[in-house]
Design an enzyme around this catalytic site. Structure first.
Site, PDB file in Angstrom:
ATOM      1  N   THR A 188     -15.001 -31.111 -23.121  1.00 16.54           N
ATOM      2  CA  THR A 188     -16.194 -31.780 -22.623  1.00 16.54           C
ATOM      3  C   THR A 188     -17.422 -31.140 -23.248  1.00 16.54           C
ATOM      4  O   THR A 188     -17.326 -30.056 -23.802  1.00 16.54           O
ATOM      5  CB  THR A 188     -16.262 -31.606 -21.087  1.00 16.54           C
ATOM      6  OG1 THR A 188     -15.024 -31.990 -20.514  1.00 16.54           O
ATOM      7  CG2 THR A 188     -17.361 -32.414 -20.464  1.00 16.54           C
ATOM      8  N   ARG A 216      -8.412 -44.183 -17.011  1.00 12.11           N
ATOM      9  CA  ARG A 216      -8.468 -42.895 -16.316  1.00 12.11           C
ATOM     10  C   ARG A 216      -9.897 -42.373 -16.306  1.00 12.11           C
ATOM     11  O   ARG A 216     -10.621 -42.456 -17.287  1.00 12.11           O
ATOM     12  CB  ARG A 216      -7.542 -41.899 -17.001  1.00 12.11           C
ATOM     13  CG  ARG A 216      -7.538 -40.496 -16.376  1.00 12.11           C
ATOM     14  CD  ARG A 216      -8.474 -39.547 -17.089  1.00 12.11           C
ATOM     15  NE  ARG A 216      -8.363 -38.176 -16.593  1.00 12.11           N
ATOM     16  CZ  ARG A 216      -9.170 -37.191 -16.938  1.00 12.11           C
ATOM     17  NH1 ARG A 216     -10.172 -37.411 -17.775  1.00 12.11           N
ATOM     18  NH2 ARG A 216      -8.997 -35.961 -16.451  1.00 12.11           N
ATOM     19  N   GLY A 218     -12.259 -38.938 -15.339  1.00 14.81           N
ATOM     20  CA  GLY A 218     -12.185 -37.502 -15.076  1.00 14.81           C
ATOM     21  C   GLY A 218     -13.317 -37.015 -14.200  1.00 14.81           C
ATOM     22  O   GLY A 218     -13.968 -37.788 -13.499  1.00 14.81           O
ATOM     23  N   ASP A 219     -13.568 -35.714 -14.278  1.00 18.18           N
ATOM     24  CA  ASP A 219     -14.592 -35.118 -13.417  1.00 18.18           C
ATOM     25  C   ASP A 219     -16.000 -35.233 -13.991  1.00 18.18           C
ATOM     26  O   ASP A 219     -16.981 -35.167 -13.249  1.00 18.18           O
ATOM     27  CB  ASP A 219     -14.281 -33.634 -13.192  1.00 18.18           C
ATOM     28  CG  ASP A 219     -14.405 -32.819 -14.472  1.00 18.18           C
ATOM     29  OD1 ASP A 219     -15.236 -31.888 -14.521  1.00 18.18           O
ATOM     30  OD2 ASP A 219     -13.667 -33.098 -15.434  1.00 18.18           O
ATOM     31  N   GLY A 239     -12.754 -28.575 -18.098  1.00 14.64           N
ATOM     32  CA  GLY A 239     -11.410 -28.158 -17.719  1.00 14.64           C
ATOM     33  C   GLY A 239     -10.543 -29.355 -17.414  1.00 14.64           C
ATOM     34  O   GLY A 239     -10.819 -30.465 -17.865  1.00 14.64           O
ATOM     35  N   LYS A 240      -9.514 -29.171 -16.655  1.00 16.24           N
ATOM     36  CA  LYS A 240      -8.640 -30.264 -16.262  1.00 16.24           C
ATOM     37  C   LYS A 240      -9.348 -31.074 -15.181  1.00 16.24           C
ATOM     38  O   LYS A 240      -9.569 -30.599 -14.069  1.00 16.24           O
ATOM     39  CB  LYS A 240      -7.308 -29.739 -15.749  1.00 16.24           C
ATOM     40  CG  LYS A 240      -6.342 -30.844 -15.361  1.00 16.24           C
ATOM     41  CD  LYS A 240      -5.025 -30.275 -14.853  1.00 16.24           C
ATOM     42  CE  LYS A 240      -4.110 -31.414 -14.406  1.00 16.24           C
ATOM     43  NZ  LYS A 240      -2.824 -30.894 -13.880  1.00 16.24           N
ATOM     44  N   GLY A 241      -9.694 -32.306 -15.517  1.00 18.79           N
ATOM     45  CA  GLY A 241     -10.512 -33.119 -14.625  1.00 18.79           C
ATOM     46  C   GLY A 241      -9.950 -33.272 -13.236  1.00 18.79           C
ATOM     47  O   GLY A 241     -10.675 -33.213 -12.236  1.00 18.79           O
TER      48      GLY A 241
END
Length: 321
Positions: A188, A216, A218-219, A239-241
């Site tokens: 990101t 999809r 994400g965050d 990071g991992k959403g």
């Protein structure tokens, strides 16, 4: 109290042996964007203008996973998303599912300023972009040869992965495919800034995950997860959403400062520690000019500076020379 700025180009399992052709352009991009942000703050631009400007620059760099460098979905398409937030007013805007908008962060700001809403997605967001006359491009503009190859590697390994992941060797492919969720982290870009009067703002933008399902989200466009700003601090996460959304990471930094009375660095470290290792990172600034860059991944592309002369560009634990 003085101005401060921090930005990131994504975090994840970034190996120390990252090839120079993938490392050096990102280092140069971070330095350039940091200089752009510093110049804007010195010119007394509002932090909201600063973070939009810096994230636009990051989106225009094909070496970061946002804008021109956005990774591809499992369908071979681009679906970009972004958000922006002003700390004093808590006004914010967000967009998802963009395939033609050159600078998603600027469309997010227009959602904030020109509509009664906070979040627009997909066809509605694209229609709003045309209505506002923002710069657009054919979807092919965003589809780079490098990202076509990244998608092929991810599909061959049957996994969803961060764009920094190195190619999977054939003999390790089957083993990699058995790992739950694969290497499902996110690359990101984002920026946070505070001026000498304590005004704060944050912005985040991304292309998402390599080989993600179409649709999809994400965050990055979710206020409180990937982006947050109030009177205490401004936060942009990477990071991992899915993990960031579950942990409401960006908002939690501000909440811990407010309700536990912790400093920005203490709050950021506490919040990241609550996220499973290898999943999260963030950059943040406080109203008093404190800076925090915290991650539990192998590395995080980042840069920061403050009015007192402090400056850093780094990927791993030690600043780059």
């Amino acid at each position: 109290m003085g101005w401060a700025i921090a930005l990131h180009g994504g975090g994840g399992d970034i190996p120390h042996y990252l090839p120079p052709d993938r490392r050096l352009p990102r280092e140069a991009g971070l330095r350039h964007c940091l200089e752009v942000g510093i110049a804007a703050l010195k010119a007394h631009k509002h932090p909201l203008d600063v973070v939009e400007l810096v994230v636009r620059e990051l989106e225009n760099y094909p070496h970061f996973n946002a804008g021109k460098g956005s990774v591809l979905t499992s369908s071979g398409t681009v679906e970009m998303e972004a958000s922006i937030m002003d700390g004093k007013s808590k006004k914010c805007g967000a967009v998802s599912g963009l395939s033609t908008v050159v600078n998603a962060v600027s469309l997010a700001r227009l959602v904030m300023e020109k509509t009664p809403h906070i979040y627009l997605g997909f066809h509605g967001a694209e229609a709003f972009a045309r209505e506002q006359g923002v710069e657009t491009a054919d979807p092919s503009y965003f589809i780079t040869p490098e990202n076509i190859e990244r998608l092929k590697q991810a599909q061959d390994a049957n996994r969803v992965q961060i764009d920094y992941t190195q190619p999977v060797q054939k003999e390790a492919k089957d083993a990699a495919a058995t790992i739950p969720n694969g290497d499902s982290q996110i690359g990101t870009v984002g920026c946070v800034a505070v001026d000498s009067e304590g005004n704060l703002a944050s912005a985040t933008s991304t292309g998402g995950l390599v080989n993600k399902m179409a649709g999809r989200i994400g965050d990055s466009p979710i206020i409180g997860a990937g982006t947050y700003a109030n009177h205490l601090c401004a936060v942009s996460a990477t990071g991992k959403g899915e993990a960031m959304i579950r942990g409401t990471v960006a908002r939690d930094v501000a909440a811990v400062m407010e309700f536990k009375g912790l400093s920005l660095k203490e709050a950021a470290a506490y919040v990241i520690d609550q996220v499973p290792p290898g999943n999260a990172g963030l950059v943040a600034v406080s109203s008093t000019g404190e800076i925090a860059t915290v991650f539990n991944t192998t590395g995080m592309f980042r840069a920061c500076a403050s009015e007192d002369g402090y400056s850093e560009v780094a990927i791993w634990d030690s600043p780059l020379k």
